[in-house]
Design an enzyme around this catalytic site. Structure first.
Site, PDB file in Angstrom:
ATOM      1  N   ARG A 260       8.439  33.634  13.615  1.00 52.31           N
ATOM      2  CA  ARG A 260       7.744  34.741  13.392  1.00 52.31           C
ATOM      3  C   ARG A 260       7.076  35.076  14.614  1.00 52.31           C
ATOM      4  NH1 ARG A 260       5.199  34.183   7.200  1.00 52.31           N
ATOM      5  NH2 ARG A 260       7.159  33.533   6.450  1.00 52.31           N
ATOM      6  N   ARG A 275      -1.446  29.314  13.067  1.00 53.22           N
ATOM      7  CA  ARG A 275      -0.231  30.352  12.980  1.00 53.22           C
ATOM      8  C   ARG A 275       0.685  30.289  14.212  1.00 53.22           C
ATOM      9  NH1 ARG A 275      -0.423  35.264  10.049  1.00 53.22           N
ATOM     10  NH2 ARG A 275      -2.470  35.099   9.134  1.00 53.22           N
ATOM     11  N   GLU A 347      -4.483  29.621   3.356  1.00 57.76           N
ATOM     12  CA  GLU A 347      -3.266  29.880   2.616  1.00 57.76           C
ATOM     13  C   GLU A 347      -2.126  29.008   2.686  1.00 57.76           C
ATOM     14  OE1 GLU A 347      -1.790  34.009   2.963  1.00 57.76           O
ATOM     15  OE2 GLU A 347       0.163  33.409   2.061  1.00 57.76           O
ATOM     16  N   SER A 350       2.497  31.218  -1.303  1.00 58.83           N
ATOM     17  CA  SER A 350       2.556  32.607  -1.737  1.00 58.83           C
ATOM     18  C   SER A 350       3.707  32.470  -3.179  1.00 58.83           C
ATOM     19  CB  SER A 350       2.959  33.771  -0.960  1.00 58.83           C
ATOM     20  OG  SER A 350       1.878  34.578  -0.726  1.00 58.83           O
ATOM     21  N   ARG A 389      -0.146  24.198   7.948  1.00 52.17           N
ATOM     22  CA  ARG A 389      -1.587  24.173   7.168  1.00 52.17           C
ATOM     23  C   ARG A 389      -1.708  23.123   6.183  1.00 52.17           C
ATOM     24  NH1 ARG A 389      -1.536  30.737   6.296  1.00 52.17           N
ATOM     25  NH2 ARG A 389      -1.046  31.410   8.293  1.00 52.17           N
TER      26      ARG A 389
END
Length: 422
Positions: A260, A275, A347, A350, A389
């Site tokens: 990403r 990230r 997080e 999801s 994470r």
RNA sequence: GGAGAGGUAGCGCAGUCCGGCCUAACGCGCCCGCUUGGAAAGCGGGUAUACCGCAAGGUAUCGUGGGUUCGAAUCCCACCCUCUCCGCCA
């Protein structure tokens, strides 16, 4: 993508959904007027085509040369008209498709309405936040200190937001991946190893293009795109296919790296390995019948939670509000784990039910056993936890006063005898 | 990367040379019915998708996109994919 018939019949539902998502709802009127325009054009052009088809047939049977010539000339004019109308139709349809592709899914009615992530609702918190008798270090200090994360050489190799994992660090990540894949297999998901590069069409099917083009890495030479998540190949796998009803639900798990661009500025949120532009993830994915999708969502959430529990990570379950809900999603739960060193909830997963939204784009259906017409499947996706994470939480929560790290019990079979990273 | 052969409805194939009886044959599979104590066989019928239309019906799709034509599975151009052989290579 939403069903055009649905928008036509219940535009007010879409308007409300867009408003709840903090978006401009005027797009609905544009869709409706383009749709009307398109249908008017279709009626016109199809009438002409029907005429041309039948006259062409007559021409082939006409013996009289003069009469034949007359008909050919007449059809030449009709042909020109058809070409012009086809062109208008194509352009209207293009606009309509572009609009439809930019409209997000309708949130489930039970979704809390809210402006942004601050209004997400914490449903429950599980596990004990570890109480340490020393000040825990964040992983960006812990990692280099133990020599298992090398930020400098990652930057040297590629640039900012890249890192190298060394020795037990690399092994720990590999252990997490292998363990999670095995866990999901036991939970009823079949493993898939997919391409990490896909064509544009595949990204479009999954709803990543055209909207999120800025977040993707693209090889211009071969026109291939790096996957931002395994959800992309797992959705594209069945593009343009019709599944047997008896085969559903089909559950898959896959490990892929994720790429990403994340063109956001550096700062607190990107510290350490939180990230990066490249990270590993184990994904869960389900194809099912519409009436099963809510049940499957709860299963997937429970499976994600089990992952956290077995790793001994304190976590909380959040329900995303309308303002924070993803583009494709009907319902999303976020799983956040506590990271003792940075002192925050991260997080890691999801879990979403996207209904038929991706299936419509990707054209994935199933054949009902009662012989009725093919129906769109529902799809669900959820991270079986994002690696960096999860690593952060494992490292930070299991650190000991001397700076060493206890490897969680479940990972030890994959750690080659390493119980303490020091 | 080079040469050759292919891509037609769930599958297998015919049709393409020479454009219009292609509204895509035929076989297999599948579904319904007849038959049977039940089944097999046999017989009869059915069996793609999307869109437009209240409906009757219509339109589009023969790998994809263009072109020629009154009319394209069929002719022309470009591209994609699969298979075989060669080259290269972990």
């Amino acid at each position: 993508m939403l069903d055009l018939n649905f928008i036509r019949e219940q535009p007010e539902v879409l308007r409300k959904a867009l408003t709840d998502r903090q978006m401009d709802s005027s797009v609905v009127d544009n869709v409706l007027s383009l749709d009307t325009e398109r249908r008017a054009l279709l009626v016109k052009v199809e009438t002409l085509k029907a005429q041309r088809n039948s006259v062409s047939k007559e021409i082939s049977q006409t013996k009289d040369a003069a009469l034949k010539q007359e008909k050919i000339l007449a059809m030449r004019t009709v042909g020109d008209e058809i070409a012009a109308l086809d062109e208008s139709t194509r352009s209207v349809e293009e606009k309509l498709q572009a609009l439809l592709a930019s409209i997000p899914n309708i949130p489930d009615p039970s979704t809390p309405v809210g402006i942004d992530e601050s209004e997400n609702v914490v449903l429950r918190t599980e596990g004990e936040i570890p109480v340490l008798d020393f000040t825990p270090l964040p992983h960006w200090e812990l990692g280099p200190k133990l020599g298992i994360i090398d930020f400098d050489r990652g930057v040297k190799l590629t640039g900012s937001r890249f890192y190298v994992l060394n020795g037990a660090g690399a092994r720990l990540q590999r252990a997490l991946i292998a363990w999670m894949l095995d866990l999901h297999s036991r939970q009823g998901y079949e493993e898939r190893y997919t391409p990490f590069m896909v064509k544009a069409e595949t990204l479009y099917s999954a709803g990543q293009l055209p909207k999120f083009v800025d977040n993707l890495y693209h090889d211009i030479e071969e026109d291939l795109w790096m996957v931002p998540t395994a959800e992309v190949p797992l959705t594209g796998m069945y593009r343009d296919e019709v599944l047997e009803e008896a085969s559903l639900p089909q559950r898959f798990t896959a490990y892929t790296p994720c790429f990403r661009r994340e063109k956001m500025s550096a700062g607190r949120d990107v510290r350490g390995i939180k990230r990066g532009h490249q990270f590993d993830k184990v994904e869960m994915y389900i194809y099912c019948k519409p009436e099963e999708s809510m049940r499957e969502l709860e299963k997937m959430l429970a499976d994600g939670e089990e992952t956290c529990k077995l790793l001994g990570l304190p976590y909380r379950v959040k329900r995303l509000c309308t303002g924070d809900l993803g583009f494709n999603s009907v319902i999303t739960y976020d799983l956040e784990v506590w990271a003792a060193g940075c002192g925050e909830w991260l997080e890691v997963s999801s879990v979403s039910n996207v209904g038929d939204f991706q299936a419509r784009r990707a054209n994935i259906k199933y054949k009902p056993e009662d012989g009725s017409r093919n129906r769109l499947v529902h799809t669900l996706n959820g991270s079986g936890l994002g690696m960096p994470r999860t690593m952060i939480a494992v490292l930070e929560n299991n650190q000991q006063a001397d700076g060493s790290i206890r490897v969680p019990e479940v990972l030890r079979p994959w750690m080659g005898g390493i119980e303490i990273i020091r």
